[in-house]
Motif scaffolding. Structure first.
Motif, mmCIF file in Angstrom:
data_model
loop_
_atom_site.group_PDB
_atom_site.id
_atom_site.type_symbol
_atom_site.label_atom_id
_atom_site.label_comp_id
_atom_site.label_asym_id
_atom_site.label_seq_id
_atom_site.Cartn_x
_atom_site.Cartn_y
_atom_site.Cartn_z
ATOM 1 N N TRP A 89 56.788 25.150 9.209
ATOM 2 C CA TRP A 89 58.144 24.600 9.312
ATOM 3 C C TRP A 89 59.077 25.601 9.987
ATOM 4 C CZ3 TRP A 89 62.364 26.255 5.965
ATOM 5 C CH2 TRP A 89 63.519 25.499 6.110
ATOM 6 N N LEU A 140 59.454 18.381 3.885
ATOM 7 C CA LEU A 140 60.308 19.263 3.087
ATOM 8 C C LEU A 140 59.802 19.388 1.652
ATOM 9 C CD1 LEU A 140 63.792 18.206 4.477
ATOM 10 C CD2 LEU A 140 62.597 20.361 4.885
ATOM 11 N N PRO A 155 64.933 17.000 -0.992
ATOM 12 C CA PRO A 155 64.273 16.709 0.295
ATOM 13 C C PRO A 155 64.714 15.390 0.925
ATOM 14 C CG PRO A 155 62.680 17.534 -1.282
ATOM 15 C CD PRO A 155 63.955 17.282 -2.046
#
Length: 199
Positions: A89, A140, A155
């Motif tokens: 990420w 997330l 998230p």
């Protein structure tokens, strides 16, 4: 002067080539302004060949949107698989981010102007944006499970903020402002700081 004969491609390859050409035309102009004649010229085929694969400009636009998202999604999944969610990420490269934040949202914005008049476009783009949101919310959650995001961050909400930020980048790209690259860098730093709890 006679036109060059069209090379005969297998149906799947021809369809992919038409989507590539349409993505170029849509991304340089707009859904409303693009014509199937222009897209056919860009692809080096006649309009009847285009219509053999796509019944309308709308169907071709839907194929472009789905194809662009599929490519971006695959690239992200490969990176997360190779590096783990938390590291993948953070390490997302500029090319991937540009496609996420400019190409796909630019296609959304082009269609949003048509959505008031076209229920089919409205349904498709609404479903598509929901799919993008669900994907990023899941990413997330995975990052959070690996300790890359603070446990009290939401998230679902953060994924919508990401979608909204993507639209903002696309707006600035289309308008040539008002936000500058350094503004987006500052926004990105603040979002990362919030999500990770880093000082």
């Amino acid at each position: 002067m006679s036109a060059q004969p069209t090379v005969r491609l297998p149906a799947a390859e021809r369809r992919a080539a038409l989507v590539e050409a349409a993505l170029r035309v849509f991304s340089e102009g707009s859904y409303a302004g693009a014509t199937t004649a222009e897209i056919a010229r860009e692809a080096g085929v006649s309009e009847p060949i285009l219509y053999r694969h796509f019944g309308s400009k709308r169907q071709l636009y839907f194929a472009c949107l789905d194809d662009a998202w599929s490519r971006v999604r695959s690239r992200i999944e490969e990176q997360l698989e190779a590096q783990g969610a938390a590291e993948g990420w953070r390490a997302m490269g500029p090319a991937t981010l540009r496609e996420i934040k400019v190409l796909v949202p630019s296609l959304w914005m082009q269609a949003i102007t048509e959505a008031g008049e076209d229920a089919e476009i409205r349904r498709h783009v609404r479903r598509h944006m929901g799919e993008v949101h669900a994907f990023f919310a899941d990413v997330l959650r995975r990052v959070q499970a690996e300790g890359g995001i603070e446990p009290d961050r939401n998230p679902e909400a953060e994924a919508w903020i990401f979608v909204a930020g993507s639209l903002l980048v696309s707006i600035a790209d289309r308008l040539g402002g008002p936000l500058r690259p350094e503004d987006f860098e500052a926004i990105k730093r603040e979002r990362v700081r919030w999500l990770t709890g880093e000082a």
